[in-house]
Every structure is written in C-alpha cells, then in structure tokens.
Design a protein around this motif. Structure first.
Motif, PDB file in Angstrom:
ATOM      1  N   TRP A   1       0.765  -1.198  -0.142  1.00 36.35           N
ATOM      2  CA  TRP A   1       0.037   0.012   0.142  1.00 36.35           C
ATOM      3  C   TRP A   1       0.941   1.174  -0.035  1.00 36.35           C
ATOM      4  O   TRP A   1       1.303   1.564   1.110  1.00 36.35           O
ATOM      5  CB  TRP A   1      -0.832   0.083   1.267  1.00 36.35           C
ATOM      6  N   TYR A   2       1.162   1.966  -1.190  1.00 33.61           N
ATOM      7  CA  TYR A   2       1.894   3.038  -1.361  1.00 33.61           C
ATOM      8  C   TYR A   2       3.227   2.908  -0.463  1.00 33.61           C
ATOM      9  O   TYR A   2       3.733   3.933   0.339  1.00 33.61           O
ATOM     10  CB  TYR A   2       1.172   4.281  -0.919  1.00 33.61           C
TER      11      TYR A   2
ATOM     12  N   PHE B   1       0.575   2.744  10.740  1.00 40.01           N
ATOM     13  CA  PHE B   1      -0.179   3.835  10.113  1.00 40.01           C
ATOM     14  C   PHE B   1      -0.257   5.227  10.877  1.00 40.01           C
ATOM     15  O   PHE B   1      -0.569   4.862  12.161  1.00 40.01           O
ATOM     16  CB  PHE B   1      -1.528   3.186   9.765  1.00 40.01           C
TER      17      PHE B   1
ATOM     18  N   GLU C   1      -0.147   9.845   6.918  1.00 38.74           N
ATOM     19  CA  GLU C   1      -0.647   9.325   5.496  1.00 38.74           C
ATOM     20  C   GLU C   1      -1.971  10.117   5.295  1.00 38.74           C
ATOM     21  O   GLU C   1      -2.441  10.088   3.984  1.00 38.74           O
ATOM     22  CB  GLU C   1      -1.303   7.951   6.049  1.00 38.74           C
ATOM     23  N   VAL C   2      -2.559  10.784   5.897  1.00 38.05           N
ATOM     24  CA  VAL C   2      -4.084  11.484   5.838  1.00 38.05           C
ATOM     25  C   VAL C   2      -3.787  13.019   5.835  1.00 38.05           C
ATOM     26  O   VAL C   2      -4.338  13.490   4.934  1.00 38.05           O
ATOM     27  CB  VAL C   2      -5.217  10.914   6.799  1.00 38.05           C
TER      28      VAL C   2
ATOM     29  N   GLU D   1      -5.474   8.520  -5.496  1.00 30.75           N
ATOM     30  CA  GLU D   1      -4.482   8.271  -4.274  1.00 30.75           C
ATOM     31  C   GLU D   1      -5.071   8.713  -3.253  1.00 30.75           C
ATOM     32  O   GLU D   1      -5.133   8.228  -1.865  1.00 30.75           O
ATOM     33  CB  GLU D   1      -3.028   8.277  -4.432  1.00 30.75           C
ATOM     34  N   SER D   2      -5.409  10.318  -3.551  1.00 28.24           N
ATOM     35  CA  SER D   2      -5.671  11.032  -2.088  1.00 28.24           C
ATOM     36  C   SER D   2      -7.132  10.435  -1.721  1.00 28.24           C
ATOM     37  O   SER D   2      -7.498  10.429  -0.451  1.00 28.24           O
ATOM     38  CB  SER D   2      -6.166  12.352  -2.753  1.00 28.24           C
TER      39      SER D   2
ATOM     40  N   ASP E   1      -8.053   7.187  -1.896  1.00 26.17           N
ATOM     41  CA  ASP E   1      -7.986   5.804  -1.229  1.00 26.17           C
ATOM     42  C   ASP E   1      -7.263   6.091  -0.095  1.00 26.17           C
ATOM     43  O   ASP E   1      -7.805   5.306   0.904  1.00 26.17           O
ATOM     44  CB  ASP E   1      -6.909   5.216  -2.294  1.00 26.17           C
ATOM     45  N   ARG E   2      -6.304   7.301   0.237  1.00 30.92           N
ATOM     46  CA  ARG E   2      -5.862   7.151   1.846  1.00 30.92           C
ATOM     47  C   ARG E   2      -7.054   7.686   2.703  1.00 30.92           C
ATOM     48  O   ARG E   2      -6.962   7.140   3.529  1.00 30.92           O
ATOM     49  CB  ARG E   2      -4.494   8.450   1.490  1.00 30.92           C
TER      50      ARG E   2
ATOM     51  N   THR F   1      -9.120   4.364   3.002  1.00 32.03           N
ATOM     52  CA  THR F   1      -8.712   3.306   3.829  1.00 32.03           C
ATOM     53  C   THR F   1      -8.307   3.610   5.181  1.00 32.03           C
ATOM     54  O   THR F   1      -8.705   2.703   6.218  1.00 32.03           O
ATOM     55  CB  THR F   1      -7.127   3.130   3.208  1.00 32.03           C
ATOM     56  N   TRP F   2      -7.905   4.995   5.578  1.00 30.48           N
ATOM     57  CA  TRP F   2      -7.856   5.457   7.011  1.00 30.48           C
ATOM     58  C   TRP F   2      -9.128   5.119   7.672  1.00 30.48           C
ATOM     59  O   TRP F   2      -9.322   4.502   8.933  1.00 30.48           O
ATOM     60  CB  TRP F   2      -7.474   6.802   7.010  1.00 30.48           C
TER      61      TRP F   2
END
Length: 796
Positions: free
Chosen positions: A557-558, A564, A569-570, A654-655, A657-658, A661-662
């Motif tokens: 994952w990236y 995390f 990440e966010v 991607e933004s 997805d981040r 996912t968070w």
C-alpha cells in the motif's frame, strides 16, 4: 446420583445398593417427620449422602492433587494474576503456599512442596501419574518459573529461568515437550497497563523455548484435548470492546491452526476461562468477568449447538448463573455467589455415559477462602477438603490417557505462511453482497502494545497513552491480494504476525472486516471457508480458481509496510485539497477545521472530523458480528465528499484511497504506543501539569477536559483558540499564556512526539524496548536451532 453410580460402576461402587436403600428410607422418614425430628433426620441424610457420593470410584480410588494459596488480590482484569517484578502491580503478590495431596478415604494430607513466602500454581499431572508440572515463585523478589516434582515430593527441578519474566500454566504434550503461557514477548493490555502472556513451547528440560501464539493480548490456561490439540482462553480485541473478547480457542501443539471454539462474540460472560474437554465438542469452563478475579460460575458448553451465546450452555453452577448468559455486560458474572473456579471433569475408561457428570472444582466456603468440591449434574455439591488460606486446582493424582502425537506442520526456517479463503461470499451477511463485488482482500496487522503511561485518554476505555478517538489499536497495512470472481483468494503473509482481513470493492473501499485476528506460522497453509462463516462446515470438495494456483504475494500500500500514522498518511491529503478553505480565519474554518496543527493530544483536523461525526467507524465496537457495509468509508460523510470531488477530477485517486483506507481501518491516529511525554496529559502533551494548570487559569478553560484539548495549537501558538478567551491581546495574561504554549512548541521541536517525524524512545520506554529485543533474539536463536534440527531430520 447414586442410581447413576450403581448403573455405571456396578461392583466397583461398593455398597451402592445399600446406599440407595438407606437414602430412600431416610427420605421417606424425613417426609413423614415432625418439625422436632426433621432437623436431626436431615443431618443424618446429608451425612449418608456425603458418604455415598464420596464412594464414587472417580474420587475414592486415588488422592487429589491441589494447591494451597491465597486468592489472588483484586486487580483490574482476570488476567492480572502474575504480579510480575518490575510491573505496575508487583506489590499485589502474596506469598505463602504449597502443593499438596489429600487422600479422601482417610483425610490424610501430604505436602509435596511448601513455599512460606512463595506460590505454587497451575499443576498438571504427567501421563504416567508420577510427576507434577507446575509454576513456582519463591518470593515477591522472584518471578514464576516452570518446575517439575515427583508425586512423592522428591526431585524438584526448575525447567525455565529468567527475571522479569512470568512462565505459568504449563501442560505436558504427548511427545514430551511442554506448552505454557509466558511474558517472554512483553506486551500490555491495550485498555490499561498490565503485562500479558502468549503460548510458548519448550523441550522436556525447558530448552528451545519458542513462541507458538501471537495474539496481541493474552493466551492462558492451556489444556490438552483428547485428540492432542491445545485448548486455551484468549483475550484479544481488534476494533472491539475490551470487555467481551475473551473466548475459548484451540490450536495444534506447533501453534498452527488457531481457531475459535466458543465465545468470541458473546458479550456475557466477559471471559470463558480454564476450559477442559469432557467429550467431543462438549467442555466445562469458568464463566467469569473482565474486571474480576478468574472465578465466577462453572458451565458445561456444547459447542456443537453453537459457537456463541446461550444456546450451547447446557447447565451452570450455581444453576441461576445460566440466566446471566447474554444479559448485561462483560462484568455480569461478578454477581455470582458462591464463586467457583478450576473445573476438572472426572472420567476414566469405566465411565461410559457417566462422562461429564462429575467434576472437581474450587468453590467459596467462607469469604475468599476456597475449598475443594465434588459437584455433579444431579445438583450435589460435596465439600471434599478445605484449609486456609484456600484450596485451588484440584485434580486426581494418577495416570491418565495420553493422546496421540500430532506431527509438527511448521517449517521454522520459512519467513512466510499461506492463507486461503474458499469463498468470501460464504458467511454472516455476505449472501446479500452481489457476487463479483469483492475485488481484493486487504491484510492489516494489529501490533502489540509494548509501552504504557500512567496518564490516559478515556475513549471507550482507558488508553494509556492516547491512541485514537475511541479505539485502542494501532495498525500496519501489510498489503492486499486479489479475490477471484468465484470468491476465492490465496496469498502469502509474513509468518507469526497477528493480522486480520478486509474485503475491498472495485473502488478500494471496505465491504466487510474481521474484528479478530489470526496468524500463519512459518510454512503453514491455513484458511477458512468464507468470511464470518458458521465454523461448523467443511471446505466443499470443488475446485476454486485462486486455490488452484500459487499464492499471490501481497501488493504493498503505497510503499513498504509501516505503522499507520494519521499525520503522515491522511493529513497531507487534507493539506493539499482542503486546508486552504478550512483553516483558522477562513469562512470554511468556522464550520470545519482541517488544518494539521498539533494540539494537546491529537491534531486539529482529527479532532474536528471525529467530534463532528464525519466518519462512521466502529471504534471499540460491540461483540456481535456486524453486517457488511454497516460502517467504514461506505457509510462516512467525509468519504462521500471526497468521492464527489474525485468524480469531478478535483482530487486524485490516491488521495481518495488514503482517506477511505484510513476510515476503513477504524480511523487510527497514533502509530505507536510509545510516549515522549509519559507523565503529561494523556501521555501526549508537551506541557507539564503545572503549566497546563496555569494556562487553564489564564484562559478560563479547563484544558484537562478532553473536549477542550484542541484549544491549544503547538504548530502556530498565536492561533490557539484558547487565547481568544483573553480579551486584551496586549495583556500580561495573554503574553504569559502564549509563552506557555510556545514553550510546549519548542519542547516538541526538541523532543518530537509520536505523531511527528523523529520521535525516539528514552528512559523507561527505551529499557522496555531493549528487553523486548533481547527476548526476541533469544527466541530467534531457539527457533534457528529447532529449524536446524528440522532440516537435519528431514522434516518435522
């Protein structure tokens, strides 16, 4: 009960018919007796009843082994009985114990081992009945070690060693090795500060100690099953409430095939402890509470009738306790009186249908003093022996059946294991998910807690230190694997990592999530039929596309796997796409702040998103299995807004997805339980208690209240909202308040906390980490030696 003994044991139950006739005659006289005669007849009846039941061949033919000690002192959880040196509750250890035997035919008590300042606990008879395996601690300065002694009280031998380590709950394996619970991978309960243990295995002499269980909290009270598997109780909570996540699990002696037996989704009792198999899938256990000693009621459970709830519970002692199952919360069984523990089913080859009717146990006799009782399913409870301060762990002394040896299935030189899922659409609620919806399976690790602080954030329990808004877990995304159109998946994972799985749709959003964990041992291939399956079925004998090909490696994952961190990440996504309109002093900021300024505990955007309910996550959620799509990015307003912007081309994939996912991994914040400021507010603030008190006084805001922690910005001190409470911007009070905040900002720059780059371990935490790494090296050396033996022997 007497009729049953006569039918079962015949000539081996002497005077059985005579007992029956005399009891019947006394009962008839008692029915006809007047009030003055009834009391003496009742005493006579009870005396004869006791004599008749003590003639039970299951207890009359051999002595009873037991432990004498005080009841463990009250502590926070039922697992907190080790009182290990150097830990928060060491001072609760109480010495003064012994290992003894009682001959019920004569009442004679023989001492095998006396410990005036120590404790012997957790005994287990050898298969030939000549030795006793147990855990011993000589004094409060010592720790628990695995020991062995003959049943004649000779040849005491210590098998395991180490300071600041607790080895408890040992059992013999059929091949000669031993399995026990140990704190040799130091970890703490996520909802407080107490040391936990995992399952370890060693040679008969205590050599080659290696870990076979890796849940993030505690694995205790192992017992050998008739088929050679290990039965144990496990406490772990992944996106779950701490209090209702202690069930009964099984595994093979090499640590492969860990599987739930009963109680993983049962909110009451809060803990199912000390389980032992009666026959087949029927077992006896202690039904206890999360916040109590390891006692409560005793229950017989038929796992064939279900793996959760009340339906599988056949009976309890006391009988009224069955009404507490699935009522109230995880501490409901505190109400049980009298309290019971240490159930031991009595059986031998003559039992036949009588198996599972007679048990030894410990039961309260007065106050906290426990006595040894014989209980049966006919309602009799006979006190066999009692002596202060209390009697525990009763079991017959003598030979017992030795199960067959289960060959090891691990390859200890391997770095990976393999998982398969036969059909992700097979399971609770998954029948409502259209086939073809699930495209990938994400693997997430729930790491252990290696550090703790005295100060805490209260969010669905005690976070010490603060970790997230309302959950205890930190997370590490290991990657994802494809799910085929027929619902099958087949993939590799790093071995011995405590992981859980999430099903993802074509947009990468979660459809369903495990809220428990599993492991693959080195070289193990393991799997399941589906997601939240009923666990009573077998894998169908039909081909599945993914299982027919080599396992897929996990797609990262990236970048490489890592803990995390919300700020790493966010927050960069919010900085790029949101902060220009949602910052201090902006129109949008008055409605929603999404800037990354560090506050007393978290950062501004995290607190704003959570306080204003923009994400729907489970937090420390309920015990029950939740249906697909019931929480996560599919149900969250923040994800909806980002999806709209993605469709308009305003944000990149991607933004989105981040953000999704968070949310789907339950919106964690901190990557680590480590704390750069362990003595300060929530274990996270750079301000001391005195500084915080003064700042609260100057601003008129109680900044120790959790809801007010965003009032301070260490990133831009002059923009701290709390300063607005001081009307005169030039006043000495405002200048002093600003200087306090700036001092905290400077402190963070010099000593970054764990939501910042450059955080490091110091002091006590550095010592804990060094101990963790030292023990990990010792375990790795033992594993390498065993791997070499496997290679030299051509296999297991």
């Amino acid at each position: 009960a007497v009729e049953d003994l006569i039918a079962t044991f015949g000539d081996d139950y002497p005077k059985g018919a005579d007992y029956r006739r005399r009891l019947e005659a006394l009962a008839a006289r008692l029915d006809a007796a007047g009030e003055s005669e009834a009391a003496s007849l009742l005493d006579e009846f009870r005396t004869l009843q006791r004599e008749a039941l003590l003639a039970n061949p299951l207890v009359s033919g051999r002595p009873i082994l037991f432990v004498v000690r005080r009841q463990y002192r009250p502590d926070h959880h039922n697992t907190a009985t080790m009182f290990q040196t150097g830990e928060i509750n060491t001072s609760s250890f109480q010495g003064g114990g012994a290992l003894k035997m009682v001959d019920l035919s004569t009442g004679a008590v023989r001492t095998l081992l006396e410990l005036p300042e120590g404790v012997a606990r957790d005994p287990e008879m050898s298969f030939d009945g000549r030795k006793v395996l147990f855990s011993m601690r000589r004094s409060i300065e010592d720790d628990y070690h695995i020991c062995e002694i003959s049943t004649r009280g000779e040849g005491l031998r210590q098998l395991t060693y180490g300071s600041g380590i607790s080895d408890i709950d040992p059992v013999y394996l059929p091949g000669g090795d031993i399995v026990f619970t140990s704190t040799r991978e130091p970890k703490y309960c996520m909802c407080n500060r107490h040391i936990m243990g995992n399952l370890f295995r060693a040679g008969p002499d205590g050599s080659h100690i290696h870990q076979i269980g890796h849940s993030t909290l505690h694995e205790g009270h192992p017992a050998l099953m008739p088929d050679g598997r290990i039965l144990y109780d496990r406490w772990e909570y992944v996106d779950r409430n701490f209090g209702d996540a202690q069930g009964v699990w099984t595994c093979l002696p090499d640590g492969t095939n860990h599987a739930i037996l009963y109680g993983n989704n049962t909110r009451s009792p809060g803990a199912v402890l000390d389980a032992r198999v009666i026959s087949g899938e029927v077992f006896v256990a202690t039904f206890s509470s999360c916040h109590d000693r390891p006692w409560g009621a005793i229950a017989i459970v038929d796992r064939g009738a279900g793996i959760d709830g009340k339906a599988p519970v056949l009976r309890t002692w006391p009988p009224s306790a069955i009404d507490l199952v699935m009522t109230g919360d995880y501490d409901r069984f505190q109400a049980v009186h009298p309290k019971y523990e240490d159930p031991y089913p009595l059986s031998d080859p003559r039992c036949g249908a009588a198996a599972g009717r007679y048990f030894l146990c410990s039961r309260q006799v007065r106050g906290e003093e426990m006595g040894i009782f014989l209980i049966d399913t006919f309602g009799n409870e006979i006190l066999l022996h009692a002596e202060p301060p209390g009697c525990f762990d009763p079991m017959p002394a003598g030979p017992r059946a030795r199960p067959g040896v289960i060959p090891d299935r691990t390859d200890l030189a391997a770095a990976e294991g393999t998982f398969y899922v036969y059909d992700v659409y097979d399971g609770t609620g998954m029948q409502d998910v259209p086939r073809g919806s699930v495209k990938r399976l994400r693997v997430v690790e729930s790491p252990e807690k290696r550090f703790w602080t005295h100060t805490a954030w209260m969010g669905s329990g005690t976070q010490a230190p603060a970790m997230a808004w309302d959950d205890f877990n930190n997370k590490r995304i290991l990657g994802s694997a494809p799910v085929d159109e027929d619902g099958s998946a087949h993939f590799t994972v790093p071995a011995d990592r405590f992981v859980y799985f999430q099903l993802l749709d074509a947009s990468g959003r979660m459809v369903q999530s495990m809220r428990s964990g599993t492991i693959a041992r080195p070289g193990e291939t393991t799997g399941c039929i589906g997601c939240h399956e009923d666990r009573h079925g077998a894998v169908p004998n039909s081909p599945r596309s993914a299982i027919g090909r080599p396992p897929s490696p996990l797609e990262p994952w990236y970048g490489p796997e890592r803990l995390f961190s919300y700020t790493a990440e966010v927050q960069p996504v919010l900085d790029r796409h949101c902060v220009s309109c949602h910052d201090f002093g902006t129109e949008g900021g008055r409605k929603l702040l999404l800037c990354g300024d560090l506050t007393l505990s978290f950062n501004v955007s995290y607190m704003e998103i959570r306080k204003k309910g923009l994400v729907k996550v489970v937090g420390a959620g309920p015990a029950e299995t939740l249906p697909p799509y019931s929480w996560g990015s599919h149900r969250s307003e923040l994800a909806r807004r980002f999806l709209l912007r993605l469709e308009k081309g305003e944000v990149d994939a991607e933004s989105f997805d981040r953000i999704a996912t968070w949310i789907d991994i339950n919106a964690p914040y901190y990557p680590s339980y480590a704390s750069s400021y362990p003595g300060n507010l929530h274990g996270r603030s750079p301000l001391s208690g005195a500084e915080l008190a003064r700042l609260s006084q100057l601003t008129g805001i109680d900044l120790t209240r959790q809801q007010d922690t965003p009032q301070v910005s260490f990133t831009r001190p002059e923009l701290s909202p709390c300063l607005a409470r001081i009307e005169d911007p030039e006043s000495p009070a405002r200048r002093e308040a600003l200087e306090i905040i700036r001092a905290g900002s400077s402190r963070l720059a010099a000593t970054p906390r764990e939501d910042m780059p450059g955080a490091r371990l110091d002091g006590t935490e550095a010592e804990r980490q060094a101990k963790y790494e030292r023990l990990a090296r010792e375990e790795a050396e033992a594993r390498r030696a065993l791997a070499g033996a496997q290679t030299a022997g051509g296999g297991s």
